[in-house]
Design an enzyme around this catalytic site. Structure first.
Site, PDB file in Angstrom:
ATOM      1  N   ASP A   1       0.804  -1.231   0.000  1.00 17.51           N
ATOM      2  CA  ASP A   1       0.000   0.000   0.000  1.00 17.51           C
ATOM      3  C   ASP A   1       0.836   1.280   0.000  1.00 17.51           C
ATOM      4  O   ASP A   1       0.285   2.380   0.047  1.00 17.51           O
ATOM      5  CB  ASP A   1      -0.990  -0.002   1.190  1.00 17.51           C
ATOM      6  CG  ASP A   1      -0.293  -0.180   2.526  1.00 17.51           C
ATOM      7  OD1 ASP A   1       0.894  -0.575   2.545  1.00 17.51           O
ATOM      8  OD2 ASP A   1      -0.936   0.071   3.561  1.00 17.51           O
TER       9      ASP A   1
ATOM     10  N   GLU B   1      12.651  -3.573  11.910  1.00 13.71           N
ATOM     11  CA  GLU B   1      13.751  -3.091  11.057  1.00 13.71           C
ATOM     12  C   GLU B   1      15.086  -3.226  11.792  1.00 13.71           C
ATOM     13  O   GLU B   1      16.071  -3.735  11.235  1.00 13.71           O
ATOM     14  CB  GLU B   1      13.518  -1.617  10.655  1.00 13.71           C
ATOM     15  CG  GLU B   1      12.269  -1.377   9.817  1.00 13.71           C
ATOM     16  CD  GLU B   1      10.969  -1.247  10.612  1.00 13.71           C
ATOM     17  OE1 GLU B   1      11.013  -1.412  11.855  1.00 13.71           O
ATOM     18  OE2 GLU B   1       9.910  -0.982  10.006  1.00 13.71           O
TER      19      GLU B   1
HETATM   20  N1  UDP Z   1       0.149  -7.910   5.535  1.00 11.88           N
HETATM   21  C1  UDP Z   1       0.125  -9.298   5.551  1.00 11.88           C
HETATM   22  N2  UDP Z   1      -0.680  -9.940   6.415  1.00 11.88           N
HETATM   23  C2  UDP Z   1      -1.484  -9.273   7.299  1.00 11.88           C
HETATM   24  C3  UDP Z   1      -1.431  -7.872   7.294  1.00 11.88           C
HETATM   25  C4  UDP Z   1      -0.607  -7.220   6.398  1.00 11.88           C
HETATM   26  O1  UDP Z   1       0.830  -9.921   4.736  1.00 11.88           O
HETATM   27  O2  UDP Z   1      -2.199  -9.919   8.072  1.00 11.88           O
HETATM   28  C5  UDP Z   1       1.026  -7.211   4.581  1.00 11.88           C
HETATM   29  C6  UDP Z   1       0.400  -5.978   3.949  1.00 11.88           C
HETATM   30  O3  UDP Z   1      -0.300  -6.329   2.767  1.00 11.88           O
HETATM   31  C7  UDP Z   1       1.583  -5.077   3.710  1.00 11.88           C
HETATM   32  C8  UDP Z   1       2.543  -5.446   4.824  1.00 11.88           C
HETATM   33  O4  UDP Z   1       2.140  -6.724   5.305  1.00 11.88           O
HETATM   34  O5  UDP Z   1       2.191  -5.331   2.445  1.00 11.88           O
HETATM   35  C9  UDP Z   1       2.499  -4.443   5.982  1.00 11.88           C
HETATM   36  O6  UDP Z   1       1.174  -4.356   6.459  1.00 11.88           O
HETATM   37  P1  UDP Z   1       0.403  -2.982   6.624  1.00 11.88           P
HETATM   38  O7  UDP Z   1       0.507  -2.202   5.377  1.00 11.88           O
HETATM   39  O8  UDP Z   1      -0.952  -3.258   7.125  1.00 11.88           O
HETATM   40  O9  UDP Z   1       1.290  -2.326   7.753  1.00 11.88           O
HETATM   41  P2  UDP Z   1       1.540  -0.791   8.089  1.00 11.88           P
HETATM   42  O10 UDP Z   1       1.244   0.029   6.895  1.00 11.88           O
HETATM   43  O11 UDP Z   1       0.624  -0.524   9.197  1.00 11.88           O
HETATM   44  O12 UDP Z   1       2.972  -0.736   8.476  1.00 11.88           O
HETATM   45 MN    MN Z   2       1.080  -0.255   4.906  1.00  9.72          MN
END
Ligand code: UDP
Ligand code: MN
Length: 349
Positions: free
Chosen positions: A203, A290
């Site tokens: 995203d 990280e």
């Molecule tokens: N993601 C995943 N499984 C989950 C939730 C998220 O594989 O149950 C993936 C999501 O599609 C994204 C990455 O892990 O590519 C990070 O998740 P998210 O964007 O929700 O995290 P944030 O933006 O809050 O860091």
């Molecule tokens: Mn994200």
């Protein structure tokens, strides 16, 4: 001879002379007619010659123009194949994307895929948070004509997802998926030591220029990220020499060894191959993914190589796709895709 005979002879001679004169005159008239004809023919041939000379000059000009055009096209073809060769020689980028089924997944992956499809020598590793690969990412890779990609799966263990509905609790996301991608690289791409590895969530928004920045990294490259950690920008702070990272602007948990976002760095593949146990963990405090990963690669802050014009440019944004508020009816039908009609399926599958 008498006079009469004399006169006859003279008359005869006179007649012969007159006939000869007439014949001569007649010949003269014919010759001058011929001459006029010939002169007319000469004139016409001269005009034809002038016309052909003009035409010839015009054709020569056209040939010259064509030769210039041909030369130009040949240069373009040479430049084009040179550029193609240069693109082939660029270090490879392995772009790792964890992804999970949700209403917005297809939209997010389509946007991301359409960005990545333009990047030369990029290998997209899609890791689905699922037991079995679903059709949508496969079809997307086909549609966008990705020649370097793989679609694998790694499911987040259920005990990690506990309390998922609690808004104050955020389980570690993407851990199992990123680790599966690291394993995939160690098994299948050990020899591509010039390559870099980047963790690109589905995203975020990526400017093409981030890929030029990350291609040449000795150990670990680092750069600013837009709209992240509650601030407009999180960036490494450089020493006046412009090459050493001495601090970070992060306000959230600044005490972390590397207080940076997942989108803020890329590492050389060689480090991943040489440190076979380096990985992400579900058992570190929030925000420490990280730092944990970079430390498991044996990296120190002094190893950070600032990119993006000495950390003065934003080429990646930590955008987040809002969870769409669906009607209860559609929320339920989302869990059972067979209940969707064709166009609804096309929206999300
Ligand atoms: N993601 C995943 N499984 C989950 C939730 C998220 O594989 O149950 C993936 C999501 O599609 C994204 C990455 O892990 O590519 C990070 O998740 P998210 O964007 O929700 O995290 P944030 O933006 O809050 O860091
Ligand atoms: Mn994200």
């Amino acid at each position: 001879m008498n006079d009469a005979s004399m006169i006859k002879i003279l008359l005869l001679i006179g007649c012969v002379v007159v006939v000869n004169i007439l014949l001569f005159w007649r010949q003269n008239v014919d010759m001058s007619e011929n001459r006029n004809d010939l002169e007319a023919q000469v004139l016409s041939l001269q005009r034809k010659r002038d016309y052909l000379l003009l035409k010839n000059a015009d054709l020569e000009r056209q040939i010259h123009r064509m030769e210039l055009k041909l030369e130009h096209i040949e240069t373009q073809v040479r430049d084009f194949s040179q550029a193609r060769q240069d693109r082939k020689n660029l270090p490879q980028i392995f772009f790792i994307t964890p992804t999970k089924f949700r209403a917005e997944q297809k939209a997010d992956l389509t946007r991301l895929g359409q960005t990545l499809a333009h990047i030369p020598n990029l290998f997209w590793i899609i890791v689905e948070d699922a037991d079995e690969p679903s059709e949508m990412p496969t079809k997307l890779l086909e549609r966008l004509k990705f020649t370097s990609s793989v679609h694998i799966v790694a499911r987040t263990p259920p005990e990690i997802r506990r309390n998922e509905s609690d808004p104050n609790w955020k389980f570690p996301r993407g851990v199992a998926q990123r680790n599966a991608a690291l394993e995939y690289l160690r098994t299948n791409h050990r020899s591509f030591k010039k390559s870099v590895v980047y963790f690109g969530d589905d995203d975020n928004v990526y400017d093409w220029r981030i890929f030029d920045e990350m291609r040449r990294i000795e150990k670990v490259g680092v750069w600013p990220v837009g709209i992240v950690g509650g601030t407009i920008v999180e960036t490494p702070i450089l020493a006046p020499n412009g090459t050493t990272v001495i601090n970070f602007t992060s306000i959230w948990k600044p005490e972390r060894p590397f207080p940076i976002d997942m989108a803020a760095f890329a590492v050389n593949l060689a480090l991943i191959v040489e440190n076979p146990t380096a990985e992400f963990s579900n058992h570190v405090p929030r925000g420490y993914q990280e730092s944990h990963f970079l430390e498991s690669l044996g990296l120190k802050r002094s190893d950070l190589e600032p990119k993006a014009d000495f950390c003065t440019k934003i080429y990646v944004w930590h955008t987040r796709t809002e969870n769409t508020k669906l009607l209860k009816r559609d929320r339920q039908r989302l869990q059972n895709p067979e209940s969707l009609n064709l166009i609804e399926k096309d929206a999300i599958l």
